[in-house]
Structure formats: C-alpha cells, structure tokens
Write a protein that holds these residues in place. Structure first.
Motif: not given
Lengths: 226, 226
Positions: A42, A65, A67-68, A70-71, B145, B148-151
């Motif tokens: 995405k 997201d 969490a994070s 990053i994107d 990642d 980090y994004k789906y803890p």
C-alpha cells in the motif's frame, strides 16, 4: 392499514463518513481508501503513484496502522504531506479517525488524498471513511485465490490492483484464475496489473485514476463504497 | 473494611475455549492455533509439516476461512482429516466455532490438531480457541516490519515462523531487523526460518514442535495464549 417503513438510518460511522465526504467535495479533494493485506504494498503504491501525478495534482496522505510510524516516515521522506493514525489495536480505520486526522492535514492546496487503511483484507470493508474510491490492492505472493476467500472486500472495491507482477515467474500464480474470481463478484471491475518496484503498469493505472477523478466532478458518478 | 475483589470472570468465548482445552487434554490431542496474514502460507505449513510427523503422530485439521473450501480441499487431497469452518464474513475464528467443528472431527485417533485461523494479522489474537500453542506465521514478501506494525499478534505468539525464505534474494528483507522487532516484544520467543516450498528449516521446526508437545504433558508448562 399501511405499515410505516423507516428509511435506512445512517450509523454513527456512516454519518461522519458523509460529513467527511462533504468536506472533501467542498475542498475539491478526491479521496482514495486503499485497502489490502499486510505487506501487499500500500505504501509502495502511494510512493509510486505520487510522482506520476505531480506537479498538476497535489497529494496528501493519511497513514493508518495499528502501531508505529514506519509508513508515515517513508511518505514524509518523499516530501509528501502526511499524518499518521495509530489505531492502538483496532483492525481498521473508521470515519471519526479520518476526521481527527484532517485537523492536522489542511485540505487547502491538496487535490487528492490517499488514505492508507490498516493491513487487513476483511474488516476495513465494513467502515466507510467518506472516500470517493475504494481501492483494493492484492499482490502476487499472497496467491491467486484471494477473491474467492475474501469476497467482501473485493465486492466493495471500485478498482483492484494486482501488485508485484514482476515476481510472477517465481510464483504459481494464475492471473486468469484471479480475474475470474474477481469478475464473479462484479463483472466490470477495473483491474490493473502493476509493479510498484519496476513501474510496470503504473502509467495505465495513473491514467485511469486521473480520468476517474475527472468523472467524479459529475455528481451522478459519485460512489458510496469507500 | 475489606473491599471484595472479584476474580477475572471468563468471557463467554474464554469459557468455551477452556471447555475446548479440557476436551483436547482428555483426548490427548495437542492443538495449534495457526495465525497469519492472507497468503503467508498457513495451509502450506500444515501440508509441509504433517508428512514429517507421520506415522507416529496422527494429525487432523480445522480450516477457518471467510468463504470457500479451497484450503480444506488441499488438505483433504493430501488424505488428512479436515473440517472447514466458513465464518460468513467474520474476521477470526472463535471458541464456539471450533467447538462446532469438533462435532464433525472425532478426536479419537488423533494426536495433534492444526486449527488454521482466518487470514488476518490483528483480530484472531483476541479470541482464544483452547489451543495449546499460538503459532504466528509471517512471510518474506510481507516485509520485515511486521512485528513493529502488528505487535499484538506477535506478543501473544508462543512461536514465530518466517516462511518463504527461499525468496530472500528477491526481496529487501532484513532478517535481523525482523528478529529485533520480535525480541523487543518478548526476548526469548522461539523463531524459525522456513520454506514450505523447498523444505528448508522444516526439520528444526518439527523437532521443536515434537519437544514442545512432549513438555505440554507436564501441567505446569501449559500456555494460555491460544
């Protein structure tokens, strides 16, 4: 005796989605709700599409997201205005989250807004955000059976993109089987094969997007899926 | 005055999960709840693992999908007892669905049961099924990642498998970055690199699984995440 029929009452989410849509229309911003599995690409789709729209079309991004950041960091590094929504565990974006994000992303000066939903091929389909276009992104490594196994999200799509087609030689992926699954859900769905990495197919997708955006200014063509 | 403290009351789902667990334990069946994104290779993991367990360990499978019997057909074609659950739109399996499936999958004669959850990296983590082991499967094309994004789902895992490692040369995937993300959530998580297609890493995973199953007969080692 006539039985009274109550028209469908908008849910709280749909009510706010309609308000979001009104704000987008008033600002002249065309909005895409991008939905896909985790890792389908995405963010890569946004990063590959934006340079092909500039400078005529000014683009902003809302990143969703669990969490994070990053994107959002990737989008910001490309110089694109971006707001990150962390859902804090929730499996989808909803209309109130998008409304909140708009407080930090002024629509003035934008022509187009990508809303990148949470990576999830099921739940996001059930929550309208107020977008004009429901974009579903699938990818070759996920396999060609996705329209058969996750019909809800594909049924609600206005356009389907199949990403990572540069990897077709490495996978047992039957594009026609995928396409038949898609067309069984709705026969005339626009469908594009792309590779965000190599750029393959991007020009056709961008061309279609610009045409679709133009048509949206004709009120009768407005969609309600996203 | 002493304030009365009510112990945590089990939710309806957790109550039925506990009943499922009791049935599994009474039948001597070790149960895995396999969770992953769409297309990560959950069915392929089962198909690659079962032949390495036979004939000592007799295996059954419960397949969870939003729609279709595509996965169950693959399992049945391999001669493995299987029941398909279609969730009809729901984004996860729950304990009552598994209980219903057990009516059509006699536990007698089985030693091990795979429950393949719906392809979703978020919602399944919140619904215990009564399994002994929460298995989270990630795959190289999804990107490094994901922890980090789906803890949430990785935090609840008892073991993490990274599938499709034969494709590492075709992706910008940093295994150490993935591992660090995982270990930030819990430091001693068992983690295996595998390829269901080439068989790479499968022996280590199966060896660990058999040991873990043996340990589970010691009551104090029972887990509660799955």
């Amino acid at each position: 005796m006539k039985i009274p029929v109550v028209q469908r009452i908008l849910s709280a989410n749909d009510q706010i989605a309609a308000e979001n849509r009104a704000r987008f229309d008033a600002a002249g911003v065309f909005v895409l709700n991008v939905m896909a599995s985790p890792g389908a690409g995405k963010t890569s789709l946004i990063l590959a599409t934006v340079p092909r729209l500039l400078p005529e079309v000014q683009v902003g991004v809302i990143e969703g997201d669990v969490a994070s950041t990053i994107d959002a960091d990737r989008i910001a590094a490309a110089g694109i205005p971006v707001v990150q929504i962390n859902t804090g565990g929730s499996c989808h974006l909803d209309a109130p989250m998008v409304r909140s994000a708009l407080e930090q992303l002024p629509l003035a000066g934008l022509n187009l807004l990508f809303v990148e939903n949470v990576g999830n091929l099921i739940c996001p389909a059930e929550f309208r955000l107020g977008a004009h276009l429901a974009v579903v992104l699938s990818s070759v490594p996920e396999g060609h059976d996705k329209p058969y196994k996750y019909p809800g999200i594909f049924t609600g799509a206005d356009v389907v993109l199949l990403n990572k087609v540069d990897l077709l030689p490495h996978f047992d992926f039957d594009v026609e089987y995928f396409r038949r699954g898609l067309e069984a859900l709705h026969s005339d769905i626009p469908f594009f094969l792309i590779s965000c990495r190599t750029g393959e197919g991007m020009q056709k997708w961008v061309q279609w997007l610009l045409q679709r955006r133009g048509k949206n200014s004709e009120p009768q063509r407005k969609t309600q899926n996203a």
